[in-house]
Motif scaffolding. Structure first.
Motif, mmCIF file in Angstrom:
data_model
loop_
_atom_site.group_PDB
_atom_site.id
_atom_site.type_symbol
_atom_site.label_atom_id
_atom_site.label_comp_id
_atom_site.label_asym_id
_atom_site.label_seq_id
_atom_site.Cartn_x
_atom_site.Cartn_y
_atom_site.Cartn_z
ATOM 1 N N PHE A 1 0.843 -1.093 0.013
ATOM 2 C CA PHE A 1 -0.034 -0.072 0.022
ATOM 3 C C PHE A 1 0.781 1.166 0.007
ATOM 4 C CE2 PHE A 1 -1.949 3.511 2.570
ATOM 5 C CZ PHE A 1 -2.827 3.744 1.735
ATOM 6 N N GLU A 2 1.850 1.412 0.845
ATOM 7 C CA GLU A 2 2.846 2.613 1.008
ATOM 8 C C GLU A 2 3.586 2.613 -0.332
ATOM 9 O OE1 GLU A 2 5.310 1.996 4.401
ATOM 10 O OE2 GLU A 2 3.962 2.366 5.632
ATOM 11 N N ARG A 3 3.920 1.490 -1.030
ATOM 12 C CA ARG A 3 4.616 1.754 -2.217
ATOM 13 C C ARG A 3 3.672 2.357 -3.300
ATOM 14 N NH1 ARG A 3 7.169 -3.375 -4.844
ATOM 15 N NH2 ARG A 3 5.138 -3.463 -5.849
ATOM 16 N N GLN A 4 2.602 2.033 -3.395
ATOM 17 C CA GLN A 4 1.597 2.396 -4.380
ATOM 18 C C GLN A 4 1.219 3.827 -4.082
ATOM 19 O OE1 GLN A 4 -2.016 -0.150 -3.799
ATOM 20 N NE2 GLN A 4 -1.524 -1.118 -5.793
ATOM 21 N N TYR A 5 1.064 4.185 -2.722
ATOM 22 C CA TYR A 5 0.796 5.725 -2.328
ATOM 23 C C TYR A 5 1.757 6.524 -2.894
ATOM 24 C CZ TYR A 5 -0.041 9.368 0.923
ATOM 25 O OH TYR A 5 -0.250 10.747 1.121
ATOM 26 N N TYR A 6 3.054 6.155 -2.378
ATOM 27 C CA TYR A 6 4.285 7.010 -2.757
ATOM 28 C C TYR A 6 4.456 7.209 -4.149
ATOM 29 C CZ TYR A 6 5.111 7.527 2.254
ATOM 30 O OH TYR A 6 4.884 7.832 3.418
ATOM 31 N N SER A 7 4.175 6.003 -4.735
ATOM 32 C CA SER A 7 4.296 6.039 -6.289
ATOM 33 C C SER A 7 3.278 7.037 -7.049
ATOM 34 C CB SER A 7 4.044 4.822 -7.189
ATOM 35 O OG SER A 7 5.106 3.896 -6.752
ATOM 36 N N LYS A 8 1.949 6.992 -6.263
ATOM 37 C CA LYS A 8 1.158 8.188 -6.725
ATOM 38 C C LYS A 8 1.564 9.445 -6.242
ATOM 39 C CE LYS A 8 -3.007 4.880 -6.735
ATOM 40 N NZ LYS A 8 -4.167 4.739 -6.152
ATOM 41 N N LEU A 9 1.868 9.759 -5.293
ATOM 42 C CA LEU A 9 2.341 10.895 -4.782
ATOM 43 C C LEU A 9 3.568 11.537 -5.542
ATOM 44 C CD1 LEU A 9 1.404 12.564 -2.172
ATOM 45 C CD2 LEU A 9 3.162 11.677 -0.874
ATOM 46 N N LYS A 10 4.494 10.798 -5.822
ATOM 47 C CA LYS A 10 5.758 10.969 -6.684
ATOM 48 C C LYS A 10 5.359 11.426 -7.958
ATOM 49 C CE LYS A 10 10.143 9.204 -8.450
ATOM 50 N NZ LYS A 10 10.663 8.001 -8.668
ATOM 51 N N ALA A 11 4.363 10.840 -8.577
ATOM 52 C CA ALA A 11 3.924 11.126 -9.878
ATOM 53 C C ALA A 11 2.936 12.350 -9.873
ATOM 54 C CB ALA A 11 2.806 9.999 -10.270
ATOM 55 N N LYS A 12 2.456 12.709 -8.871
ATOM 56 C CA LYS A 12 1.601 14.160 -8.611
ATOM 57 C C LYS A 12 2.807 15.000 -8.631
ATOM 58 C CE LYS A 12 -2.570 12.901 -6.591
ATOM 59 N NZ LYS A 12 -3.701 12.959 -5.411
ATOM 60 N N ALA A 13 3.658 14.883 -7.820
ATOM 61 C CA ALA A 13 4.753 15.794 -7.721
ATOM 62 C C ALA A 13 5.569 16.060 -8.735
ATOM 63 C CB ALA A 13 5.924 15.452 -6.536
ATOM 64 N N GLU A 14 5.800 15.113 -9.672
ATOM 65 C CA GLU A 14 6.480 15.385 -10.982
ATOM 66 C C GLU A 14 5.689 16.250 -12.107
ATOM 67 O OE1 GLU A 14 7.454 11.404 -11.897
ATOM 68 O OE2 GLU A 14 9.357 11.277 -10.628
ATOM 69 N N LYS A 15 4.209 15.904 -11.869
ATOM 70 C CA LYS A 15 3.369 16.531 -12.680
ATOM 71 C C LYS A 15 3.449 18.212 -12.275
ATOM 72 C CE LYS A 15 -0.380 14.331 -13.943
ATOM 73 N NZ LYS A 15 -1.872 13.800 -13.738
ATOM 74 N N VAL A 16 3.196 18.433 -11.183
ATOM 75 C CA VAL A 16 3.205 19.930 -10.725
ATOM 76 C C VAL A 16 4.527 20.421 -10.979
ATOM 77 C CG1 VAL A 16 3.389 21.315 -8.308
ATOM 78 C CG2 VAL A 16 1.622 19.560 -8.690
ATOM 79 N N GLY A 17 5.631 19.544 -10.734
ATOM 80 C CA GLY A 17 7.107 20.269 -11.121
ATOM 81 C C GLY A 17 7.278 20.464 -12.406
ATOM 82 N N ARG A 18 6.578 19.619 -13.280
ATOM 83 C CA ARG A 18 6.856 19.985 -14.762
ATOM 84 C C ARG A 18 6.130 21.401 -15.166
ATOM 85 N NH1 ARG A 18 4.570 15.020 -16.516
ATOM 86 N NH2 ARG A 18 5.784 13.667 -15.457
ATOM 87 N N LYS A 19 4.858 21.717 -14.628
ATOM 88 C CA LYS A 19 4.111 22.860 -14.602
ATOM 89 C C LYS A 19 5.033 24.079 -14.384
ATOM 90 C CE LYS A 19 -0.519 20.636 -14.083
ATOM 91 N NZ LYS A 19 -1.704 20.681 -13.304
ATOM 92 N N GLY A 20 5.602 24.006 -13.141
ATOM 93 C CA GLY A 20 6.294 25.050 -12.731
ATOM 94 C C GLY A 20 7.448 25.548 -13.265
#
Length: 51
Positions: free
Chosen positions: A32-51
């Motif tokens: 569960f933690e691995r899935q959660y952190y993978s999703k969190l990392k993907a969101k962070a990368e998405k936000v990082g690309r926008k900025g």
């Protein structure tokens, strides 16, 4: 087998089952933690690309 021996055997059996359940829960939590952190990392990368 005496009553004391029988109770000891039953306690060992219950402890063994409890340890197996804990191990299963640890594995599920890790997945569960691995899935959660993978999703969190993907969101962070998405936000990082926008900025």
């Amino acid at each position: 087998m005496s009553t004391t021996e029988q109770l000891s055997q039953e306690r060992l059996q219950l402890l063994s089952e409890a340890l197996e359940l804990l191990e299963d829960m640890k594995i599920k939590m890790a997945l569960f933690e691995r899935q959660y952190y993978s999703k969190l990392k993907a969101k962070a990368e998405k936000v990082g690309r926008k900025g």
